[in-house]
Write a protein that holds these residues in place. Structure first.
Motif, mmCIF file in Angstrom:
data_model
loop_
_atom_site.group_PDB
_atom_site.id
_atom_site.type_symbol
_atom_site.label_atom_id
_atom_site.label_comp_id
_atom_site.label_asym_id
_atom_site.label_seq_id
_atom_site.Cartn_x
_atom_site.Cartn_y
_atom_site.Cartn_z
ATOM 1 N N GLY A 175 8.094 10.937 -3.885
ATOM 2 C CA GLY A 175 7.260 12.338 -4.460
ATOM 3 C C GLY A 175 5.968 11.664 -4.699
ATOM 4 O O GLY A 175 4.937 12.732 -4.685
ATOM 5 N N LYS A 176 5.631 10.561 -5.223
ATOM 6 C CA LYS A 176 4.199 10.213 -5.348
ATOM 7 C C LYS A 176 3.410 10.087 -4.200
ATOM 8 O O LYS A 176 2.166 10.625 -4.098
ATOM 9 C CB LYS A 176 4.419 8.734 -6.051
ATOM 10 C CG LYS A 176 3.135 8.346 -6.637
ATOM 11 C CD LYS A 176 2.530 9.363 -7.930
ATOM 12 C CE LYS A 176 1.448 8.865 -8.413
ATOM 13 N NZ LYS A 176 0.827 9.480 -9.666
ATOM 14 N N PHE B 162 -1.035 15.365 -0.618
ATOM 15 C CA PHE B 162 -1.545 16.848 -1.042
ATOM 16 C C PHE B 162 -2.878 16.480 -1.385
ATOM 17 O O PHE B 162 -3.792 17.394 -1.142
ATOM 18 C CB PHE B 162 -0.652 17.372 -1.883
ATOM 19 C CG PHE B 162 0.855 17.674 -1.517
ATOM 20 C CD1 PHE B 162 0.960 18.150 -0.185
ATOM 21 C CD2 PHE B 162 2.066 17.661 -2.150
ATOM 22 C CE1 PHE B 162 2.392 18.305 0.265
ATOM 23 C CE2 PHE B 162 3.299 17.977 -1.889
ATOM 24 C CZ PHE B 162 3.422 18.195 -0.549
ATOM 25 N N LYS B 163 -3.081 15.602 -2.511
ATOM 26 C CA LYS B 163 -4.620 15.527 -3.030
ATOM 27 C C LYS B 163 -5.481 15.367 -2.052
ATOM 28 O O LYS B 163 -6.585 15.840 -2.133
ATOM 29 C CB LYS B 163 -4.194 14.301 -4.006
ATOM 30 C CG LYS B 163 -3.659 14.942 -5.294
ATOM 31 C CD LYS B 163 -3.621 13.692 -6.413
ATOM 32 C CE LYS B 163 -2.979 14.128 -7.502
ATOM 33 N NZ LYS B 163 -3.243 12.749 -8.667
ATOM 34 N N ILE C 86 0.934 -1.301 0.016
ATOM 35 C CA ILE C 86 0.102 -0.056 0.012
ATOM 36 C C ILE C 86 0.873 1.121 0.040
ATOM 37 O O ILE C 86 0.364 2.412 0.053
ATOM 38 C CB ILE C 86 -0.883 0.079 1.381
ATOM 39 C CG1 ILE C 86 -0.252 0.114 2.388
ATOM 40 C CG2 ILE C 86 -1.849 -1.108 1.006
ATOM 41 C CD1 ILE C 86 -1.181 0.569 3.635
ATOM 42 N N SER C 87 2.008 1.203 -0.037
ATOM 43 C CA SER C 87 2.971 2.144 0.090
ATOM 44 C C SER C 87 3.677 2.480 -1.386
ATOM 45 O O SER C 87 4.066 1.369 -2.008
ATOM 46 C CB SER C 87 4.026 1.992 0.907
ATOM 47 O OG SER C 87 5.048 3.082 1.120
ATOM 48 N N SER C 88 3.701 3.795 -1.787
ATOM 49 C CA SER C 88 4.468 3.970 -3.023
ATOM 50 C C SER C 88 5.922 3.940 -2.952
ATOM 51 O O SER C 88 6.399 4.191 -1.954
ATOM 52 C CB SER C 88 4.027 5.455 -3.475
ATOM 53 O OG SER C 88 4.875 5.786 -4.604
ATOM 54 N N ALA C 89 6.558 3.479 -3.839
ATOM 55 C CA ALA C 89 7.912 3.386 -4.104
ATOM 56 C C ALA C 89 8.640 4.855 -4.102
ATOM 57 O O ALA C 89 9.911 4.829 -3.673
ATOM 58 C CB ALA C 89 8.476 2.575 -5.046
ATOM 59 N N SER C 90 7.687 5.878 -4.552
ATOM 60 C CA SER C 90 8.278 7.015 -4.697
ATOM 61 C C SER C 90 8.083 7.974 -3.665
ATOM 62 O O SER C 90 6.739 8.201 -3.588
ATOM 63 C CB SER C 90 7.828 7.449 -6.296
ATOM 64 O OG SER C 90 7.991 8.839 -6.249
#
Length: 170
Positions: free
Chosen positions: A61-62, A68-69, A55-59
């Motif tokens: 920044g992403k 933020f969204k 469930i975690s993004s590798a990035s």
């Protein structure tokens, strides 16, 4: 499935033994019990961290973009006009309204929060259930297997349900 355990007995390390082999070798029950419980706690950490990784993004920044969204989707009235303009651009590119995009973001964020919190709760509950098993239980291996099996089944079901919600019910 047979558990393999590692332990130290009389100053000698032993690796990847079955519980039955350790019992047959005369290893004291408290040593076996401690090894079984430690192995189970390690297995809990491995499978819960595997779900966390999914469930975690590798990035980074992403991940920041998602946060933020989510913040904007929770309270669009507090967002800066430039931020809302970016939401409008993304929505247009997706062929949906800004309101639909914000609703989708909220739904996905809720699903991610629920599964992340469930993983933490499940990890704590499973470790507590392992700790509660009597040290001298003759069927400690079976009890541990039951606890681990139940936890894995619950995690798999909840994770699949969250993934379905995240993927828009598909």
């Amino acid at each position: 499935m047979t558990l393999t355990i590692s332990f130290e007995h009389n100053g000698q390390p032993y690796y990847n033994w079955s519980v039955a082999s350790a019992q047959d070798a005369g290893v004291p029950a408290p040593v076996i019990s401690a090894a079984v419980k430690q192995g189970a706690r390690t297995e809990v950490a491995v499978f819960t961290n595997a779900y966390r990784a999914q469930i975690s993004s590798a990035s980074p920044g992403k991940l920041a973009e998602y946060r933020f969204k989510e913040e904007i989707a929770r309270d669009p009235a507090s967002a800066a006009p430039a931020e809302l303009a970016m939401i409008d651009r993304e929505a247009a590119a997706r062929g949906i309204t800004s309101e639909a995009l914000l609703a989708e973001i909220n739904a996905k964020a809720s699903a991610y929060r629920q599964i992340a919190l469930l993983i933490g709760a499940l990890e704590a509950e499973t470790k507590a259930a392992i700790a509660a098993i009597a040290e001298d239980a003759v069927d400690i291996e079976a009890q541990i297997q039951t606890v681990l099996g139940n936890a894995k089944a619950l995690a798999e079901t909840a994770f699949n349900e969250a993934q379905t919600q995240i993927n828009g019910g598909a």
